[in-house]
Design an enzyme around this catalytic site. Structure first.
Site, PDB file in Angstrom:
ATOM      1  N   LYS A  11      -9.685   0.447  -9.414  1.00 22.81           N
ATOM      2  CA  LYS A  11      -8.946  -0.120 -10.546  1.00 22.81           C
ATOM      3  C   LYS A  11      -9.799  -1.137 -11.324  1.00 22.81           C
ATOM      4  O   LYS A  11     -10.856  -1.582 -10.845  1.00 22.81           O
ATOM      5  CB  LYS A  11      -7.649  -0.751 -10.023  1.00 22.81           C
ATOM      6  CG  LYS A  11      -6.666   0.282  -9.442  1.00 22.81           C
ATOM      7  CD  LYS A  11      -5.317  -0.367  -9.087  1.00 22.81           C
ATOM      8  CE  LYS A  11      -4.334   0.654  -8.521  1.00 22.81           C
ATOM      9  NZ  LYS A  11      -2.997   0.060  -8.277  1.00 22.81           N
ATOM     10  N   TYR A  51       1.396   7.252 -13.870  1.00 17.61           N
ATOM     11  CA  TYR A  51       2.398   6.522 -13.080  1.00 17.61           C
ATOM     12  C   TYR A  51       3.825   6.845 -13.538  1.00 17.61           C
ATOM     13  O   TYR A  51       4.720   5.997 -13.402  1.00 17.61           O
ATOM     14  CB  TYR A  51       2.131   5.017 -13.178  1.00 17.61           C
ATOM     15  CG  TYR A  51       1.039   4.516 -12.251  1.00 17.61           C
ATOM     16  CD1 TYR A  51       1.180   4.602 -10.857  1.00 17.61           C
ATOM     17  CD2 TYR A  51      -0.119   3.934 -12.743  1.00 17.61           C
ATOM     18  CE1 TYR A  51       0.199   4.127  -9.999  1.00 17.61           C
ATOM     19  CE2 TYR A  51      -1.109   3.446 -11.884  1.00 17.61           C
ATOM     20  CZ  TYR A  51      -0.945   3.559 -10.515  1.00 17.61           C
ATOM     21  OH  TYR A  51      -1.908   3.074  -9.654  1.00 17.61           O
ATOM     22  N   ARG A 104      -7.918  -3.537   0.221  1.00 16.61           N
ATOM     23  CA  ARG A 104      -7.107  -4.492  -0.540  1.00 16.61           C
ATOM     24  C   ARG A 104      -7.186  -5.902   0.055  1.00 16.61           C
ATOM     25  O   ARG A 104      -7.208  -6.883  -0.693  1.00 16.61           O
ATOM     26  CB  ARG A 104      -5.667  -3.991  -0.648  1.00 16.61           C
ATOM     27  CG  ARG A 104      -5.537  -2.877  -1.710  1.00 16.61           C
ATOM     28  CD  ARG A 104      -4.209  -2.188  -1.658  1.00 16.61           C
ATOM     29  NE  ARG A 104      -3.960  -1.367  -2.847  1.00 16.61           N
ATOM     30  CZ  ARG A 104      -3.013  -0.450  -2.926  1.00 16.61           C
ATOM     31  NH1 ARG A 104      -2.205  -0.225  -1.890  1.00 16.61           N
ATOM     32  NH2 ARG A 104      -2.835   0.247  -4.031  1.00 16.61           N
ATOM     33  N   ASN A 114      -4.802  -4.793  -7.544  1.00 21.05           N
ATOM     34  CA  ASN A 114      -4.939  -4.493  -6.117  1.00 21.05           C
ATOM     35  C   ASN A 114      -6.024  -3.461  -5.787  1.00 21.05           C
ATOM     36  O   ASN A 114      -5.943  -2.738  -4.803  1.00 21.05           O
ATOM     37  CB  ASN A 114      -3.576  -4.151  -5.498  1.00 21.05           C
ATOM     38  CG  ASN A 114      -2.956  -2.892  -6.059  1.00 21.05           C
ATOM     39  OD1 ASN A 114      -3.525  -2.259  -6.931  1.00 21.05           O
ATOM     40  ND2 ASN A 114      -1.788  -2.526  -5.546  1.00 21.05           N
ATOM     41  N   HIS A 117      -6.219   2.730  -6.011  1.00 28.50           N
ATOM     42  CA  HIS A 117      -5.066   3.630  -5.890  1.00 28.50           C
ATOM     43  C   HIS A 117      -5.448   4.770  -4.970  1.00 28.50           C
ATOM     44  O   HIS A 117      -6.601   5.222  -4.991  1.00 28.50           O
ATOM     45  CB  HIS A 117      -4.684   4.235  -7.258  1.00 28.50           C
ATOM     46  CG  HIS A 117      -3.832   5.467  -7.126  1.00 28.50           C
ATOM     47  ND1 HIS A 117      -2.485   5.400  -6.937  1.00 28.50           N
ATOM     48  CD2 HIS A 117      -4.160   6.789  -7.064  1.00 28.50           C
ATOM     49  CE1 HIS A 117      -2.017   6.635  -6.788  1.00 28.50           C
ATOM     50  NE2 HIS A 117      -3.011   7.491  -6.861  1.00 28.50           N
ATOM     51  N   GLU A 128      -2.207  14.654  -8.934  1.00 29.08           N
ATOM     52  CA  GLU A 128      -3.094  13.598  -9.438  1.00 29.08           C
ATOM     53  C   GLU A 128      -4.536  14.091  -9.603  1.00 29.08           C
ATOM     54  O   GLU A 128      -5.215  13.710 -10.559  1.00 29.08           O
ATOM     55  CB  GLU A 128      -3.034  12.397  -8.491  1.00 29.08           C
ATOM     56  CG  GLU A 128      -1.664  11.720  -8.538  1.00 29.08           C
ATOM     57  CD  GLU A 128      -1.505  10.586  -7.533  1.00 29.08           C
ATOM     58  OE1 GLU A 128      -2.457  10.314  -6.764  1.00 29.08           O
ATOM     59  OE2 GLU A 128      -0.423   9.968  -7.527  1.00 29.08           O
TER      60      GLU A 128
HETATM   61  P1  RTP Z   1      -0.907   2.947  -6.003  1.00 23.01           P
HETATM   62  O1  RTP Z   1       0.101   3.989  -6.448  1.00 23.01           O
HETATM   63  O2  RTP Z   1      -1.531   2.205  -7.169  1.00 23.01           O
HETATM   64  O3  RTP Z   1      -1.907   3.534  -5.060  1.00 23.01           O
HETATM   65  O4  RTP Z   1      -0.177   1.842  -5.138  1.00 23.01           O
HETATM   66  P2  RTP Z   1       0.899   2.044  -4.005  1.00 23.01           P
HETATM   67  O5  RTP Z   1       1.144   3.499  -3.764  1.00 23.01           O
HETATM   68  O6  RTP Z   1       0.468   1.206  -2.841  1.00 23.01           O
HETATM   69  O7  RTP Z   1       2.177   1.377  -4.664  1.00 23.01           O
HETATM   70  P3  RTP Z   1       3.293   2.036  -5.632  1.00 23.01           P
HETATM   71  O8  RTP Z   1       4.607   1.721  -5.050  1.00 23.01           O
HETATM   72  O9  RTP Z   1       2.956   3.459  -5.944  1.00 23.01           O
HETATM   73  O10 RTP Z   1       3.119   1.165  -6.942  1.00 23.01           O
HETATM   74  C1  RTP Z   1       2.115   1.458  -7.899  1.00 23.01           C
HETATM   75  C2  RTP Z   1       1.487   0.150  -8.349  1.00 23.01           C
HETATM   76  O11 RTP Z   1       2.471  -0.612  -9.052  1.00 23.01           O
HETATM   77  C3  RTP Z   1       2.286  -1.977  -8.787  1.00 23.01           C
HETATM   78  N1  RTP Z   1       3.496  -2.542  -8.187  1.00 23.01           N
HETATM   79  N2  RTP Z   1       3.983  -3.693  -8.541  1.00 23.01           N
HETATM   80  N3  RTP Z   1       5.580  -6.007  -8.743  1.00 23.01           N
HETATM   81  C4  RTP Z   1       5.896  -5.061  -7.875  1.00 23.01           C
HETATM   82  O12 RTP Z   1       6.866  -5.147  -7.138  1.00 23.01           O
HETATM   83  C5  RTP Z   1       5.068  -3.893  -7.796  1.00 23.01           C
HETATM   84  N4  RTP Z   1       5.248  -2.864  -6.990  1.00 23.01           N
HETATM   85  C6  RTP Z   1       4.254  -2.001  -7.248  1.00 23.01           C
HETATM   86  C7  RTP Z   1       1.137  -2.115  -7.815  1.00 23.01           C
HETATM   87  O13 RTP Z   1      -0.022  -2.469  -8.552  1.00 23.01           O
HETATM   88  C8  RTP Z   1       1.008  -0.736  -7.215  1.00 23.01           C
HETATM   89  O14 RTP Z   1      -0.317  -0.478  -6.837  1.00 23.01           O
HETATM   90 MG    MG Z   2       1.613   4.838  -5.324  1.00 21.34          MG
END
Ligand code: RTP
Ligand code: MG
Length: 141
Positions: A11, A51, A104, A114, A117, A128
Site C-alpha cells: 500500500k 474494494y 503489519r 496498514n 493487502h 482480485e
Molecule cells: P485488506 O482487504 O486491505 O487486505 O485488509 P483486511 O482484509 O485485513 O481488512 P478488510 O476488512 O478487508 O478492510 C479493508 C481495509 O479497510 C480498512 N478498514 N478500516 N476503520 C475501520 O474500522 C476499518 N476497517 C477496515 C483497512 O485499511 C483495511 O485494510
Molecule cells: Mg480485506
C-alpha cells in the site's frame, strides 16, 4: 497442500517508507514466489471497484482516499497455501493487534495505513488477480 495464487498490494504507506524490498523478502523467505508485479497509481474508480465489497461501510471513503494517495505495488504471489500463508505473514488489519513479527506489526502505522493487502479467500483471490492482471502478465514458475 495445493499451490495457490493470491493478490498482494503493497500500500502507499509502505511504498513511501521504502520498504518494498523488505516486504518482498518476507514473502520469499516464507516460500511464496512473486509471479507478477507492477507499480501503479490507482484512481478513485479503480480503488473503489477493488474494494466494492466495502462500499456501504463507514470507512469506505477513507479507504479509497488512502489507496489513491500514492503509488502501490500490485503483485501475484504463488505457493502452497498462498492465500492463508500471506494473511498470516500480514497480521491483523489493525497493526496494534497484529502479532509480533508480522508485516503489519513491523511496517504499518494505523488501520488505514496498514502496509499491505492480501486476498482473504480463493474466490477473492481469483477476482482480485483478474482485476489487476491479464493472464499473459502472470509468469508460470
Ligand atoms: P485488506 O482487504 O486491505 O487486505 O485488509 P483486511 O482484509 O485485513 O481488512 P478488510 O476488512 O478487508 O478492510 C479493508 C481495509 O479497510 C480498512 N478498514 N478500516 N476503520 C475501520 O474500522 C476499518 N476497517 C477496515 C483497512 O485499511 C483495511 O485494510
Ligand atoms: Mg480485506
Amino acid at each position: 497442500m495445493a499451490v495457490e495464487r493470491t493478490l498482494s498490494i503493497i500500500k502507499p504507506d509502505a511504498v513511501a517508507k521504502n520498504v518494498i524490498g523488505q516486504i518482498n523478502a518476507r514473502f520469499e523467505e516464507a516460500g511464496l514466489s512473486i509471479v507478477a508485479m507492477k507499480m501503479v497509481q490507482l484512481d478513485d474508480e479503480k480503488a473503489g471497484g477493488f474494494y466494492a465489497e466495502h462500499k456501504e461501510r463507514p470507512f469506505f471513503g477513507d479507504l479509497v482516499s488512502f489507496m489513491t494517495s500514492g503509488p502501490v505495488v500490485v503483485q501475484v504471489l504463488e505457493g502452497e497455501g498462498a492465500i492463508a500463508k500471506n494473511r498470516d505473514l500480514m497480521g491483523a488489519t489493525n497493526p496494534q493487534e497484529a502479532a509480533a513479527g508480522t508485516i503489519r506489526a513491523d511496517f504499518a502505522q494505523s488501520i488505514d495505513a496498514n502496509a499491505v493487502h492480501g486476498s482473504d479467500s480463493s474466490a477473492s483471490a481469483e477476482r482480485e488477480v483478474a482485476y489487476f492482471f491479464a493472464a499473459d502478465e502472470i509468469c508460470a514458475r
